[in-house]
Design a protein around this motif. Structure first.
Motif, PDB file in Angstrom:
ATOM      1  N   GLN A 109       8.732   8.437  10.636  1.00  0.00           N
ATOM      2  CA  GLN A 109       8.378  10.107  10.278  1.00  0.00           C
ATOM      3  C   GLN A 109       9.275  10.244   9.113  1.00  0.00           C
ATOM      4  OE1 GLN A 109       8.971  11.884  14.011  1.00  0.00           O
ATOM      5  NE2 GLN A 109       6.883  11.917  14.306  1.00  0.00           N
ATOM      6  N   GLN A 110      10.557   9.885   9.201  1.00  0.00           N
ATOM      7  CA  GLN A 110      11.399  10.235   7.982  1.00  0.00           C
ATOM      8  C   GLN A 110      10.830   9.392   6.741  1.00  0.00           C
ATOM      9  OE1 GLN A 110      15.533   8.657   8.548  1.00  0.00           O
ATOM     10  NE2 GLN A 110      15.895   8.666   6.651  1.00  0.00           N
ATOM     11  N   HIS A 111      10.590   8.419   6.701  1.00  0.00           N
ATOM     12  CA  HIS A 111      10.160   7.670   5.445  1.00  0.00           C
ATOM     13  C   HIS A 111       8.566   8.228   5.072  1.00  0.00           C
ATOM     14  CE1 HIS A 111      13.488   5.076   4.926  1.00  0.00           C
ATOM     15  NE2 HIS A 111      13.571   4.684   6.309  1.00  0.00           N
ATOM     16  N   ALA A 112       7.795   8.438   5.870  1.00  0.00           N
ATOM     17  CA  ALA A 112       6.533   9.082   5.597  1.00  0.00           C
ATOM     18  C   ALA A 112       6.732  10.386   4.950  1.00  0.00           C
ATOM     19  CB  ALA A 112       5.630   8.983   6.794  1.00  0.00           C
ATOM     20  N   LEU A 113       7.469  11.135   5.514  1.00  0.00           N
ATOM     21  CA  LEU A 113       7.826  12.612   4.967  1.00  0.00           C
ATOM     22  C   LEU A 113       8.649  12.324   3.632  1.00  0.00           C
ATOM     23  CD1 LEU A 113       8.873  14.631   8.072  1.00  0.00           C
ATOM     24  CD2 LEU A 113       6.690  14.480   7.002  1.00  0.00           C
TER      25      LEU A 113
ATOM     26  N   GLY B 213       0.675  -1.239  -0.149  1.00  0.00           N
ATOM     27  CA  GLY B 213      -0.014  -0.039   0.061  1.00  0.00           C
ATOM     28  C   GLY B 213       0.785   1.161   0.099  1.00  0.00           C
ATOM     29  N   GLU B 214       0.149   2.467   0.008  1.00  0.00           N
ATOM     30  CA  GLU B 214       0.798   3.656  -0.237  1.00  0.00           C
ATOM     31  C   GLU B 214       1.520   3.931   1.203  1.00  0.00           C
ATOM     32  OE1 GLU B 214       1.471   6.208  -2.566  1.00  0.00           O
ATOM     33  OE2 GLU B 214       0.795   4.573  -3.869  1.00  0.00           O
ATOM     34  N   GLN B 215       1.010   3.449   2.345  1.00  0.00           N
ATOM     35  CA  GLN B 215       1.066   3.951   3.652  1.00  0.00           C
ATOM     36  C   GLN B 215       2.330   2.954   4.118  1.00  0.00           C
ATOM     37  OE1 GLN B 215      -1.802   2.922   6.672  1.00  0.00           O
ATOM     38  NE2 GLN B 215      -1.365   4.608   7.654  1.00  0.00           N
ATOM     39  N   PRO B 216       3.256   3.525   4.674  1.00  0.00           N
ATOM     40  CA  PRO B 216       4.402   2.730   5.316  1.00  0.00           C
ATOM     41  C   PRO B 216       3.746   1.524   6.425  1.00  0.00           C
ATOM     42  CG  PRO B 216       5.089   4.932   5.263  1.00  0.00           C
ATOM     43  CD  PRO B 216       3.465   4.964   5.114  1.00  0.00           C
TER      44      PRO B 216
ATOM     45  N   MET C 142       0.118   7.686  10.462  1.00  0.00           N
ATOM     46  CA  MET C 142       1.288   7.851   9.301  1.00  0.00           C
ATOM     47  C   MET C 142       1.704   6.379   8.800  1.00  0.00           C
ATOM     48  SD  MET C 142       4.684  10.054  10.386  1.00  0.00           S
ATOM     49  CE  MET C 142       3.734  11.285  11.189  1.00  0.00           C
ATOM     50  N   ALA C 143       1.635   5.496   9.640  1.00  0.00           N
ATOM     51  CA  ALA C 143       2.152   4.112   9.291  1.00  0.00           C
ATOM     52  C   ALA C 143       1.099   3.100  10.014  1.00  0.00           C
ATOM     53  CB  ALA C 143       3.372   4.131   9.653  1.00  0.00           C
ATOM     54  N   LYS C 144       1.187   1.864   9.558  1.00  0.00           N
ATOM     55  CA  LYS C 144       0.610   0.775  10.195  1.00  0.00           C
ATOM     56  C   LYS C 144       1.580  -0.020  10.867  1.00  0.00           C
ATOM     57  CE  LYS C 144      -3.224  -0.166   7.001  1.00  0.00           C
ATOM     58  NZ  LYS C 144      -3.254   0.033   5.748  1.00  0.00           N
ATOM     59  N   ILE C 145       1.342  -0.749  12.044  1.00  0.00           N
ATOM     60  CA  ILE C 145       2.298  -1.564  12.743  1.00  0.00           C
ATOM     61  C   ILE C 145       1.641  -2.955  12.705  1.00  0.00           C
ATOM     62  CG2 ILE C 145       3.684  -1.983  14.589  1.00  0.00           C
ATOM     63  CD1 ILE C 145       3.702   0.921  15.021  1.00  0.00           C
ATOM     64  N   ILE C 146       2.246  -3.909  12.169  1.00  0.00           N
ATOM     65  CA  ILE C 146       1.715  -5.181  12.322  1.00  0.00           C
ATOM     66  C   ILE C 146       2.682  -6.101  12.889  1.00  0.00           C
ATOM     67  CG2 ILE C 146       0.053  -4.929  10.497  1.00  0.00           C
ATOM     68  CD1 ILE C 146       1.884  -6.748   8.739  1.00  0.00           C
ATOM     69  N   LYS C 147       2.168  -7.251  13.537  1.00  0.00           N
ATOM     70  CA  LYS C 147       3.104  -8.573  14.021  1.00  0.00           C
ATOM     71  C   LYS C 147       2.906  -9.817  13.186  1.00  0.00           C
ATOM     72  CE  LYS C 147       3.416  -8.585  18.609  1.00  0.00           C
ATOM     73  NZ  LYS C 147       4.848  -8.272  18.870  1.00  0.00           N
ATOM     74  N   ILE C 148       4.079 -10.355  12.860  1.00  0.00           N
ATOM     75  CA  ILE C 148       4.052 -11.618  12.117  1.00  0.00           C
ATOM     76  C   ILE C 148       4.872 -12.621  13.078  1.00  0.00           C
ATOM     77  CG2 ILE C 148       5.038 -12.906  10.250  1.00  0.00           C
ATOM     78  CD1 ILE C 148       2.780 -10.891   9.382  1.00  0.00           C
ATOM     79  N   ASP C 149       4.097 -13.724  13.454  1.00  0.00           N
ATOM     80  CA  ASP C 149       4.906 -14.692  14.289  1.00  0.00           C
ATOM     81  C   ASP C 149       5.505 -15.682  13.176  1.00  0.00           C
ATOM     82  OD1 ASP C 149       5.208 -17.173  15.585  1.00  0.00           O
ATOM     83  OD2 ASP C 149       3.393 -16.888  16.728  1.00  0.00           O
ATOM     84  N   VAL C 150       6.819 -15.799  13.455  1.00  0.00           N
ATOM     85  CA  VAL C 150       7.655 -16.289  12.304  1.00  0.00           C
ATOM     86  C   VAL C 150       7.311 -17.883  12.490  1.00  0.00           C
ATOM     87  CG1 VAL C 150       9.600 -14.559  12.424  1.00  0.00           C
ATOM     88  CG2 VAL C 150       9.416 -16.526  13.988  1.00  0.00           C
ATOM     89  N   ASP C 151       6.824 -18.388  13.519  1.00  0.00           N
ATOM     90  CA  ASP C 151       6.556 -19.736  13.795  1.00  0.00           C
ATOM     91  C   ASP C 151       5.513 -20.239  12.988  1.00  0.00           C
ATOM     92  OD1 ASP C 151       8.915 -20.457  15.466  1.00  0.00           O
ATOM     93  OD2 ASP C 151       7.865 -19.841  17.158  1.00  0.00           O
TER      94      ASP C 151
END
Length: 105
Positions: free
Chosen positions: A98-102, A13-16, A46-55
């Protein structure tokens, strides 16, 4: 949490999107939970935060060469633009987002 097409759709997506690759048995991963909550409250939409369980998602972990947990990767338009393994303080995560969103606004 996210898998297959869902994960791909999210990171393209467009959003980081900050992805926390973690494991339930990992102590430092558990330390990241409140840090990610604090980061989310500071960056808002400004961004989404998601968690991915590697197992539970070994293919996603393998695709992005996640060798240790926690590994945080910031994606923008499907591309990894930043990554770091280990516990990362909230102020650093906020700064990176913030750096990447800007840069890409």
């Amino acid at each position: 949490m996210a898998s297959g097409k869902n994960f791909s759709d999210l990171i393209n997506g467009e959003q980081p999107v900050l992805v926390d690759f973690y494991a339930t048995w990992c102590g430092p991963c558990q330390m990241m939970q409140p840090i990610l909550q604090e980061t989310a409250s500071k960056v808002g939409g400004m961004a989404k935060i998601i968690k991915i369980d590697v197992d539970k998602n070994p293919l996603a972990a393998s695709k992005y060469q996640v060798k240790g947990v926690p590994t945080l990767i910031l994606f923008h338009k499907g591309k990894p633009v930043w990554r770091q393994s280990g516990v990362v303080p909230a102020h650093q995560l906020v700064q990176v987002i913030q750096q990447h969103a800007l840069e890409n606004a």
